[in-house]
Structures are given as structure tokens and as C-alpha cells.
Design an enzyme around this catalytic site. Structure first.
Site, short mmCIF file in Angstrom:
data_model
loop_
_atom_site.label_atom_id
_atom_site.label_comp_id
_atom_site.label_asym_id
_atom_site.label_seq_id
_atom_site.Cartn_x
_atom_site.Cartn_y
_atom_site.Cartn_z
N LYS A 22 -94.16 -4.42 -45.95
CA LYS A 22 -94.08 -4.09 -47.37
C LYS A 22 -94.02 -5.21 -48.24
O LYS A 22 -94.74 -5.74 -49.14
CB LYS A 22 -93.10 -2.82 -47.95
CG LYS A 22 -92.80 -2.97 -49.41
CD LYS A 22 -91.87 -1.83 -49.71
CE LYS A 22 -90.39 -2.41 -49.90
NZ LYS A 22 -90.17 -3.19 -51.20
N ASN A 23 -92.81 -5.91 -47.90
CA ASN A 23 -92.20 -7.15 -48.80
C ASN A 23 -93.46 -8.24 -48.36
O ASN A 23 -93.02 -9.54 -49.25
CB ASN A 23 -90.63 -7.50 -48.52
CG ASN A 23 -89.77 -6.36 -49.10
OD1 ASN A 23 -90.63 -5.71 -49.98
ND2 ASN A 23 -88.76 -6.34 -48.90
N CYS A 117 -83.08 -1.65 -61.15
CA CYS A 117 -83.07 -0.44 -60.29
C CYS A 117 -81.65 -0.20 -59.77
O CYS A 117 -80.82 -0.76 -60.25
CB CYS A 117 -83.97 -0.67 -59.15
SG CYS A 117 -83.64 -1.91 -58.16
N ARG A 122 -81.43 -7.17 -61.63
CA ARG A 122 -82.73 -7.94 -60.91
C ARG A 122 -83.36 -8.46 -62.29
O ARG A 122 -84.58 -8.33 -62.56
CB ARG A 122 -83.66 -6.83 -60.24
CG ARG A 122 -82.54 -6.25 -59.18
CD ARG A 122 -83.58 -5.30 -58.38
NE ARG A 122 -84.26 -6.13 -57.25
CZ ARG A 122 -84.96 -5.34 -56.35
NH1 ARG A 122 -85.21 -4.12 -56.45
NH2 ARG A 122 -85.76 -6.04 -55.75
N ASP A 306 -81.48 -6.07 -47.26
CA ASP A 306 -82.28 -4.70 -46.92
C ASP A 306 -81.96 -3.94 -45.52
O ASP A 306 -82.45 -2.97 -45.48
CB ASP A 306 -83.77 -4.94 -46.83
CG ASP A 306 -84.27 -5.54 -48.16
OD1 ASP A 306 -85.50 -5.91 -48.34
OD2 ASP A 306 -83.69 -5.51 -49.21
N ARG A 398 -91.26 4.48 -50.57
CA ARG A 398 -91.56 3.26 -51.27
C ARG A 398 -91.75 2.29 -49.96
O ARG A 398 -92.46 1.39 -50.12
CB ARG A 398 -90.63 2.74 -52.39
CG ARG A 398 -90.85 3.32 -53.56
CD ARG A 398 -90.18 2.74 -54.64
NE ARG A 398 -90.35 1.22 -54.26
CZ ARG A 398 -89.32 0.22 -54.34
NH1 ARG A 398 -88.18 0.85 -54.87
NH2 ARG A 398 -89.35 -0.93 -54.26
C1 UD1 Z 1 -90.85 -6.81 -53.09
C2 UD1 Z 1 -89.80 -7.74 -52.35
O1 UD1 Z 1 -90.18 -8.66 -51.74
N1 UD1 Z 1 -88.54 -7.31 -52.65
C3 UD1 Z 1 -87.55 -8.20 -51.91
C4 UD1 Z 1 -87.30 -9.33 -52.83
O2 UD1 Z 1 -86.63 -8.74 -54.12
P1 UD1 Z 1 -86.60 -9.89 -54.88
O3 UD1 Z 1 -87.57 -10.90 -55.13
O4 UD1 Z 1 -86.33 -9.10 -56.45
O5 UD1 Z 1 -85.18 -10.33 -54.67
P2 UD1 Z 1 -84.71 -11.67 -55.16
O6 UD1 Z 1 -84.40 -12.83 -54.14
O7 UD1 Z 1 -85.32 -12.32 -56.55
O8 UD1 Z 1 -83.14 -11.34 -55.71
C5 UD1 Z 1 -81.92 -11.86 -55.01
C6 UD1 Z 1 -81.08 -12.18 -56.13
O9 UD1 Z 1 -81.44 -12.89 -56.97
C7 UD1 Z 1 -81.04 -12.17 -58.34
N2 UD1 Z 1 -82.27 -13.21 -59.15
C8 UD1 Z 1 -83.44 -12.88 -58.85
C9 UD1 Z 1 -84.46 -13.32 -59.50
C10 UD1 Z 1 -84.22 -13.91 -60.87
O10 UD1 Z 1 -85.05 -14.69 -61.78
N3 UD1 Z 1 -82.80 -14.25 -61.04
C11 UD1 Z 1 -81.73 -13.53 -60.48
O11 UD1 Z 1 -80.77 -13.71 -60.92
C12 UD1 Z 1 -81.48 -10.81 -58.38
O12 UD1 Z 1 -80.77 -10.19 -59.37
C13 UD1 Z 1 -80.72 -10.67 -56.92
O13 UD1 Z 1 -79.14 -10.62 -57.11
O14 UD1 Z 1 -86.06 -10.13 -52.05
C14 UD1 Z 1 -85.02 -9.37 -51.91
C15 UD1 Z 1 -83.85 -10.28 -51.31
O15 UD1 Z 1 -84.32 -10.50 -49.86
C16 UD1 Z 1 -85.20 -8.02 -51.00
O16 UD1 Z 1 -83.95 -7.15 -51.04
C17 UD1 Z 1 -86.12 -7.20 -51.78
O17 UD1 Z 1 -86.65 -6.15 -50.64
C1 PEP Z 2 -85.06 -3.67 -52.37
C2 PEP Z 2 -86.29 -3.52 -51.71
O1 PEP Z 2 -87.42 -3.55 -52.30
P1 PEP Z 2 -88.01 -3.85 -53.76
O2 PEP Z 2 -87.30 -5.14 -54.02
O3 PEP Z 2 -89.50 -3.63 -53.85
O4 PEP Z 2 -87.13 -2.66 -54.53
C3 PEP Z 2 -86.22 -3.36 -50.44
O5 PEP Z 2 -87.47 -3.45 -49.77
O6 PEP Z 2 -85.29 -2.97 -49.42
#
Ligand code: UD1
Ligand code: PEP
Length: 433
Positions: A22-23, A117, A122, A306, A398
Site C-alpha cells: 500500500k505504502n 487521524c 500529522r 506500522d 484501507r
Molecule cells: C501512505 C504512507 O506511506 N504512510 C506511511 C508514511 O506516513 P507519513 O508519510 O504521513 O509519515 P511521516 O514519515 O511523514 O510521519 C512521521 C512523523 O513525522 C511527522 N511529520 C510528518 C510530515 C511533516 O510535514 N511534519 C511532521 O511533523 C508526523 O506527524 C509523524 O509524527 O510513513 C509513516 C512512517 O513510516 C507510516 O506510518 C505510514 O504508514
Molecule cells: C499509518 C498508515 O497509513 P496512512 O499513512 O495511509 O494512514 C499505515 O499504513 O499504517
């Protein structure tokens, strides 16, 4: 309303095949926006709700995108708008990764703020900071973030305060069409980042260093279509590995790539689970008592957040005190209250959950609070005495294709019923018999 009903006690046996990640597939579909020439075919696509949502999102931009069986066909030569609709972005946070491709391709993007969420607020500040460094200008208002590029994106050196997966992806995609070189420092190193880089290079981009914390992108003038197969889903694989361990079963997880799962494999072995890493998958066998273990989630290559809820379910059945520390998201312990309903003895101290494992879990009515929490409750139900009913299944859908069918095939006593339509569950009839 649908619910999953699990009768605990069965030891899982057999083999289960994992599909595309998915990711990985979500950013690949977003990246397809960058191809101004030719068709894109992505293979081994999991038919998940999020994949349907992002495909609809591309369609709403006027892009040809068709999801059938396990593949998606895209032609992004024409776009009719650069504004993403609220009702789609609201359903899936990953929608924000269309921002970079739209800015690079059309110099404009208007995306509803993705919002948080269950697992945290996030924010997208790192995405915007990186894209601004490339020359984009943003305005935020009325629940939208609107970006535009006065001239052409220009390469820059960007340091990420946190190795954000999404921010790394958005910046990497935008940089492929920027003028000159971009260097992303403290970049995320996840396998899904490497998969995206390989996909972009197959489209004619020049991305180097993905998988390390420094990624270099030399901009080109256009990207073209390609055919590409997604990497297998390491989190789906890990979920079935834990299912084997929690039921003291023996399962071959076909398609799992062991070097994407090093920390999970290490922790399972620490608990006394037998793990055999093979060419075509991973063999997991558990018997007798499991040992307690301490786990801390970290950005890759650390233990994946995850897999945190699923691992906590396993810690619950290991006799003794285990610790689970969640360092990536600020609110990813929503499943703890649900585990407590099943008899789990867990105390939360800041970012750490203290798990007193080994007491019998009892079936209960519980609800999924996010997709991995939902999976972890199903896993706990497999090991609990009696019947567990899991609701709020839209979270589970999802991230998992047919989790009930796959667990049934491994011998689990599990069903998915629609209570609104008065469907009966043979699991409950069987257990009450
Ligand atoms: C669709 C997808 O690929 N989802 C994955 C992606 O989510 P996602 O890309 O949203 O996760 P991030 O690595 O960005 O987030 C990690 C941390 O960084 C923080 N943050 C992120 C962006 C930002 O601009 N500012 C900030 O503060 C977030 O709040 C969180 O606490 O990576 C996460 C961490 O491996 C996984 O759990 C999710 O499954
Ligand atoms: C947090 C997850 O996905 P998403 O970033 O799409 O919410 C996940 O795959 O566990």
C-alpha cells in the site's frame, strides 16, 4: 454494519501470499502525474480502499486512470484541473503526495489540508518547507493549501528536520522536473522510497541515493510512461508473521522480503519464534512459551511504527513484562484501551506502554481505531479464549486485502458478517454448539 468475528484457539498452518505494498503503490500512482507522454502500467497493485481513492483522485484531475484486477493503467498526458476534491483527500492523507507532481508538472496545486487521524495530527510542514525551497509559494486558507510556481522549480539542498516518508516523496517527485540538482538530507530510507525512486528512474528521472539519508535528484525536462511492478507489502507480511507466532502455528509468508523486515525478525527470534528467511518468502514457527521483549519504533531501518500494534498483541501473550515505545507518532496507542477490554494488562507512561503479558486474553467486542490497530485486534482475537468481535472495519480495509479469507485459509475460525442484513455467523453458532 459489518463486523469480523473470531473464535480464538486455532493454530495457523499453511502458506499465505502477500501482495503489492500500500505504502509503495500510493506514491507511485501520485508520481504518474509527472508523465506527460505515454502510458503507465503498475502491476501487483493491491485492491485496497486507499488505492481506489487515489485512483479516483487522479480521475478527478482529468487523468485517465483505470484500476482492474491487480493493475492500474494511467495516462496523464492531459489534466483538466490541479485542484484535488475535499471528499477524496478527507478519506486518505496520502493524497497530499499529489502536491509535488502537480507543482512540477503544472506549476499549481490546490489541496484540502489532509487533517490528522487517530494516530496523530500529522502536519505537512516539512512537505511545504521542502517544496518552498524548490521555489513554490504557498497560501493556506479555508481548509486548503494552494501552491504555485512563479517560474520553474529550481534544485536546492534541503535538510529534513525529521526523515518524513511523505515529505521525502513529495520533494523527490517535484525535484525530478526542477532545473538543476536537488539534494535531500536526512531523507527517509524506507523500501517504499527506493521503490518510488526506481519508478521515477524508469520514467526517465535521475534519482540517486534512495535508501540512504541523502538523495540526489538531477532535474530533466519531461518524464514518460513505463511498466512497473510494486514491491511486496512488508507490513502485511509482518502481520501474518505475527499471526503465526501468536497462535503458536507454522506459516510460510510467500513473497515477503526478509531484508525489509530485519527488526521484526530480530524481535520475533528474541521472543523464541523460529524464523527462516528464504528466497521466496519467510517461514515462521512458534511453539511453547514466548519470552517478553522490549521494542522501540523508529524510522527505517528501525522497528516500523506500522507494526507496533501487531507486536503489542504478541507481547500480551508473552509471560512477563514487555515495553513498547512509540517514537514516530504522538498518539498511536488507541488500541491499548481495546486490548484492555480483552483482559490485556497495559499501563501507558508517556510514549511507552508497559505490558504485563502472559495472562489469558478473553474475547470481547472491540473496535478498530486505525488500520494497524484493527489488524492487531484480529490477531489478539486469534489467541483469546472465546469470541472477539471487531467493528469499524473501514480502517482495516484501507490496509488489508481479504484478511478474513487469508486467515481462514490458514485455519482460523473467523468470519466477516453484515449485521444490518441479519447475516448469521457460523463461527458463533459453532462455538455455542
Ligand atoms: C501512505 C504512507 O506511506 N504512510 C506511511 C508514511 O506516513 P507519513 O508519510 O504521513 O509519515 P511521516 O514519515 O511523514 O510521519 C512521521 C512523523 O513525522 C511527522 N511529520 C510528518 C510530515 C511533516 O510535514 N511534519 C511532521 O511533523 C508526523 O506527524 C509523524 O509524527 O510513513 C509513516 C512512517 O513510516 C507510516 O506510518 C505510514 O504508514
Ligand atoms: C499509518 C498508515 O497509513 P496512512 O499513512 O495511509 O494512514 C499505515 O499504513 O499504517
Amino acid at each position: 454494519m459489518e463486523k469480523i468475528i473470531v473464535q480464538g484457539g486455532a493454530r495457523l498452518r499453511g502458506r499465505v501470499k502477500v501482495h503489492g505494498a500500500k505504502n509503495a503503490v500510493l506514491p507511485l500512482i501520485a508520481a504518474s502525474i509527472l508523465a506527460s507522454r505515454g502510458n503507465i502500467t503498475i502491476l501487483d497493485v493491491p485492491l485496497l480502499e486507499d488505492v481506489k481513492t487515489i485512483t479516483q483522485l487522479l480521475q478527478s484531475l482529468g487523468i485517465f486512470a483505470e484500476l482492474s484486477e491487480n493493475q492500474v493503467l494511467i495516462n496523464a498526458e492531459k489534466l483538466s484541473t490541479t485542484e484535488a476534491p475535499y471528499e477524496l483527500v478527507r478519506k486518505m492523507r496520502a493524497s497530499v503526495t499529489v502536491m509535488g507532481p502537480l507543482l512540477a508538472r503544472k506549476k499549481h496545486a490546490r489541496i484540502p489540508l489532509p487533517g490528522g487521524c487517530a494516530i496523530g495530527s500529522r502536519p505537512i510542514d516539512l512537505h511545504l518547507k521542502g517544496l518552498e525551497a524548490l521555489g513554490a509559494k504557498f497560501e493556506i486558507g479555508h481548509g486548503y493549501v494552494e501552491g504555485h510556481v512563479p517560474d520553474r522549480l529550481k534544485g536546492a539542498r534541503i535538510y529534513l528536520d525529521f526523515p518524513s516518508v511523505g515529505a521525502t516523496q513529495n520533494i523527490m517527485m517535484a525535484a525530478t522536473l526542477a532545473k538543476g540538482r536537488t539534494v535531500i538530507e536526512n531523507a527517509a530510507c524506507e523500501p517504499e522510497i527506493v521503490d518510488l525512486a526506481n519508478f521515477l528512474n524508469a520514467m526517465g528521472a535521475k534519482v540517486r541515493g534512495a535508501g540512504t539519508d541523502e538523495i540526489r535528484i538531477d532535474g530533466v525536462d519531461f518524464l514518460r510512461g513505463t511498466e512497473y511492478t510494486v514491491i511486496p507489502d512488508r507490513i502485511e507480511a509482518g502481520t501474518y508473521m505475527v499471526a503465526a507466532a501468536i497462535t503458536r502455528g507454522e506459516v510460510f509468508v510467500e513473497g515477503a522480503i526478509s531484508n525489509h523486515l530485519t527488526p521484526l525478525i530480530a524481535k520475533l527470534r528474541e521472543m523464541g519464534v523460529h524464523v527462516l528467511e528464504g528466497e521466496n518468502g519467510i517461514h515462521v514457527r512458534a511453539e511453547g512459551e514466548l519470552k517478553p521483549v522490549d521494542v522501540k519504533t523508529l524510522p527505517y531501518p528501525g522497528f516500523p511504527t506500522d507494526m507496533q500494534p501487531q507486536m503489542m498483541a504478541l507481547q500480551l501473550i508473552a509471560k512477563g513484562t514487555s515495553l513498547m515505545t512509540e517514537t514516530v507518532f504522538e498518539n498511536r496507542f488507541m488500541h491499548v484501551e481495546e486490548f484492555k477490554r480483552m483482559g490485556g494488562q497495559i499501563k501507558i507512561d508517556g510514549r511507552t506502554a508497559i505490558i504485563e503479558g502472559g495472562r489469558p486474553l478473553t474475547g470481547a467486542q472491540v473496535k478498530a481505531t486505525d488500520l494497524r490497530a484493527g489488524a492487531s485486534l484480529i490477531l489478539a482475537g486469534l489467541a483469546a479464549e472465546g469470541i472477539t468481535e471487531v467493528t469499524e472495519l473501514h480502517h482495516v480495509d484501507r490496509g488489508y486485502v481479504d484478511i478474513v479469507g487469508k486467515l481462514q485459509a490458514l485455519g482460523a475460525s473467523i468470519e466477516r458478517v453484515n449485521v444490518d442484513e441479519g447475516e448469521e455467523s457460523s463461527v458463533q453458532q459453532h462455538s455455542y454448539a
